[in-house]
Design a protein around this motif. Structure first.
Motif, PDB file in Angstrom:
ATOM      1  N   ALA A   1      10.276   4.649   6.904  1.00 34.78           N
ATOM      2  CA  ALA A   1       9.482   4.321   5.698  1.00 34.78           C
ATOM      3  C   ALA A   1       8.114   3.666   6.447  1.00 34.78           C
ATOM      4  N   VAL A   2       7.031   3.805   5.523  1.00 34.39           N
ATOM      5  CA  VAL A   2       5.722   3.542   5.971  1.00 34.39           C
ATOM      6  C   VAL A   2       5.406   2.213   4.839  1.00 34.39           C
ATOM      7  N   LEU A   3       4.908   1.080   5.375  1.00 32.72           N
ATOM      8  CA  LEU A   3       4.495   0.143   4.348  1.00 32.72           C
ATOM      9  C   LEU A   3       2.928  -0.365   4.558  1.00 32.72           C
ATOM     10  N   ASP A   4       2.260  -0.818   3.650  1.00 32.57           N
ATOM     11  CA  ASP A   4       1.043  -1.444   3.907  1.00 32.57           C
ATOM     12  C   ASP A   4       1.242  -3.014   4.257  1.00 32.57           C
ATOM     13  N   ASP A   5       0.488  -3.193   5.273  1.00 35.37           N
ATOM     14  CA  ASP A   5       0.746  -4.964   6.048  1.00 35.37           C
ATOM     15  C   ASP A   5      -0.544  -5.755   5.191  1.00 35.37           C
ATOM     16  N   THR A   6      -0.972  -4.986   4.368  1.00 33.13           N
ATOM     17  CA  THR A   6      -2.158  -5.841   3.322  1.00 33.13           C
ATOM     18  C   THR A   6      -3.488  -6.375   4.224  1.00 33.13           C
ATOM     19  N   CYS A   7      -3.290  -5.909   5.431  1.00 34.58           N
ATOM     20  CA  CYS A   7      -4.305  -6.281   6.653  1.00 34.58           C
ATOM     21  C   CYS A   7      -4.964  -5.417   7.104  1.00 34.58           C
ATOM     22  N   GLY A   8      -4.822  -4.255   6.618  1.00 36.14           N
ATOM     23  CA  GLY A   8      -5.668  -2.926   7.094  1.00 36.14           C
ATOM     24  C   GLY A   8      -4.880  -1.926   7.877  1.00 36.14           C
ATOM     25  N   ASN A   9      -3.513  -2.059   7.910  1.00 37.20           N
ATOM     26  CA  ASN A   9      -2.357  -1.199   8.776  1.00 37.20           C
ATOM     27  C   ASN A   9      -1.388  -0.546   7.898  1.00 37.20           C
ATOM     28  N   LEU A  10      -0.969   0.334   8.293  1.00 38.51           N
ATOM     29  CA  LEU A  10       0.207   0.878   7.915  1.00 38.51           C
ATOM     30  C   LEU A  10       1.157   0.873   9.166  1.00 38.51           C
TER      31      LEU A  10
ATOM     32  N   TYR B   1       3.579 -11.430   7.945  1.00 40.75           N
ATOM     33  CA  TYR B   1       4.393 -10.784   9.050  1.00 40.75           C
ATOM     34  C   TYR B   1       5.553 -11.942   9.391  1.00 40.75           C
ATOM     35  N   THR B   2       5.423 -13.236   8.815  1.00 42.01           N
ATOM     36  CA  THR B   2       6.492 -14.310   8.957  1.00 42.01           C
ATOM     37  C   THR B   2       7.024 -14.292   7.511  1.00 42.01           C
ATOM     38  N   GLU B   3       6.370 -14.614   6.397  1.00 39.95           N
ATOM     39  CA  GLU B   3       7.124 -14.544   4.901  1.00 39.95           C
ATOM     40  C   GLU B   3       7.780 -13.436   4.403  1.00 39.95           C
ATOM     41  N   LYS B   4       7.080 -12.083   4.848  1.00 38.22           N
ATOM     42  CA  LYS B   4       7.506 -10.757   4.249  1.00 38.22           C
ATOM     43  C   LYS B   4       8.297 -10.054   5.367  1.00 38.22           C
ATOM     44  N   LEU B   5       7.843  -9.755   6.369  1.00 38.35           N
ATOM     45  CA  LEU B   5       8.555  -8.955   7.298  1.00 38.35           C
ATOM     46  C   LEU B   5       9.634 -10.013   8.176  1.00 38.35           C
ATOM     47  N   GLY B   6       9.419 -11.107   8.380  1.00 36.82           N
ATOM     48  CA  GLY B   6      10.455 -12.253   8.835  1.00 36.82           C
ATOM     49  C   GLY B   6      10.507 -12.459  10.402  1.00 36.82           C
ATOM     50  N   PHE B   7       9.087 -12.311  10.962  1.00 33.65           N
ATOM     51  CA  PHE B   7       8.924 -12.616  12.383  1.00 33.65           C
ATOM     52  C   PHE B   7       8.595 -13.972  12.496  1.00 33.65           C
ATOM     53  N   ILE B   8       8.583 -14.720  13.436  1.00 34.50           N
ATOM     54  CA  ILE B   8       8.516 -15.842  13.890  1.00 34.50           C
ATOM     55  C   ILE B   8       7.092 -16.240  14.506  1.00 34.50           C
ATOM     56  N   LYS B   9       6.261 -17.362  14.250  1.00 36.20           N
ATOM     57  CA  LYS B   9       5.025 -17.282  14.934  1.00 36.20           C
ATOM     58  C   LYS B   9       5.595 -17.913  16.580  1.00 36.20           C
ATOM     59  N   LYS B  10       5.011 -17.395  17.232  1.00 42.04           N
ATOM     60  CA  LYS B  10       5.303 -17.488  18.978  1.00 42.04           C
ATOM     61  C   LYS B  10       4.017 -18.329  19.463  1.00 42.04           C
ATOM     62  N   THR B  11       2.680 -18.018  19.327  1.00 41.80           N
ATOM     63  CA  THR B  11       1.777 -18.622  20.012  1.00 41.80           C
ATOM     64  C   THR B  11       0.625 -18.835  18.911  1.00 41.80           C
ATOM     65  N   ASP B  12      -0.179 -19.836  18.755  1.00 38.79           N
ATOM     66  CA  ASP B  12      -1.271 -19.985  17.912  1.00 38.79           C
ATOM     67  C   ASP B  12      -2.209 -20.820  18.772  1.00 38.79           C
ATOM     68  N   LEU B  13      -3.365 -20.260  19.385  1.00 34.20           N
ATOM     69  CA  LEU B  13      -4.257 -21.056  20.136  1.00 34.20           C
ATOM     70  C   LEU B  13      -5.737 -20.605  19.602  1.00 34.20           C
ATOM     71  N   PRO B  14      -6.530 -21.772  19.961  1.00 30.96           N
ATOM     72  CA  PRO B  14      -7.857 -21.113  19.784  1.00 30.96           C
ATOM     73  C   PRO B  14      -8.580 -20.227  20.516  1.00 30.96           C
ATOM     74  N   ALA B  15      -9.319 -19.210  20.086  1.00 34.23           N
ATOM     75  CA  ALA B  15      -9.727 -18.372  20.988  1.00 34.23           C
ATOM     76  C   ALA B  15     -11.253 -18.054  20.435  1.00 34.23           C
ATOM     77  N   GLY B  16     -12.234 -18.836  20.586  1.00 32.58           N
ATOM     78  CA  GLY B  16     -13.398 -18.644  20.142  1.00 32.58           C
ATOM     79  C   GLY B  16     -13.494 -18.934  18.504  1.00 32.58           C
ATOM     80  N   ASP B  17     -14.128 -17.946  17.882  1.00 29.16           N
ATOM     81  CA  ASP B  17     -13.999 -17.965  16.407  1.00 29.16           C
ATOM     82  C   ASP B  17     -12.655 -17.620  15.900  1.00 29.16           C
ATOM     83  N   ALA B  18     -11.775 -17.249  16.807  1.00 25.61           N
ATOM     84  CA  ALA B  18     -10.513 -16.804  16.093  1.00 25.61           C
ATOM     85  C   ALA B  18      -9.203 -17.475  16.805  1.00 25.61           C
ATOM     86  N   ARG B  19      -8.210 -16.728  16.878  1.00 23.21           N
ATOM     87  CA  ARG B  19      -7.039 -17.471  17.358  1.00 23.21           C
ATOM     88  C   ARG B  19      -6.234 -16.440  18.214  1.00 23.21           C
TER      89      ARG B  19
END
Length: 128
Positions: free
Chosen positions: A112-121, A20-38
């Protein structure tokens, strides 16, 4: 009332952040620990205080079928606005992004429809 955060389920948050950042060009806004994920969100650089996209881990057992069914039917889970779908498709193809639907004129809109490589169109759309 306004939309503050919306989400897509992703099978790997680190891979999703890279896509989402390197290909689509978005920027990271929030990155906080959330249990076993973020709690991991990205935003458009054109609107860094706008709607955040949560890259939500697909760990719950119900997310598999929920995520897989639209993909199997070719249905995008969300849509991102771009200025020129044709140009964006070419730019993204140059970065190795795969499309399940090429840029298509649909009357008042081009999509157009793309595959985000993470399970979504994901749909890209531009109003004419």
């Amino acid at each position: 009332m306004r939309i503050h955060v919306t989400s897509v389920y992703v099978d790997d948050q680190a891979k999703a952040l890279a896509f989402y950042t390197e290909k689509l060009g978005f920027i990271k806004k929030t990155d906080l620990p959330a249990g076993d994920a973020r709690w991991l969100t990205v935003v458009s650089p054109a609107d860094p205080d706008g709607v955040e996209l949560l890259l939500e881990p697909a760990g719950h057992p119900a997310t598999g079928p929920f995520q897989q069914a639209p993909v199997a039917d070719g249905i995008p889970v969300t849509s991102f606005a771009v200025d020129d779908v044709y140009a964006e498709v070419e730019r993204l193809k140059g970065l190795g992004v795969e499309f399940t639907q090429e840029a298509t004129d649909m009357g008042p809109v081009v999509t157009a429809v793309l595959d985000d490589t993470c399970g979504n169109l994901i749909q890209l759309a531009a109003m004419k």
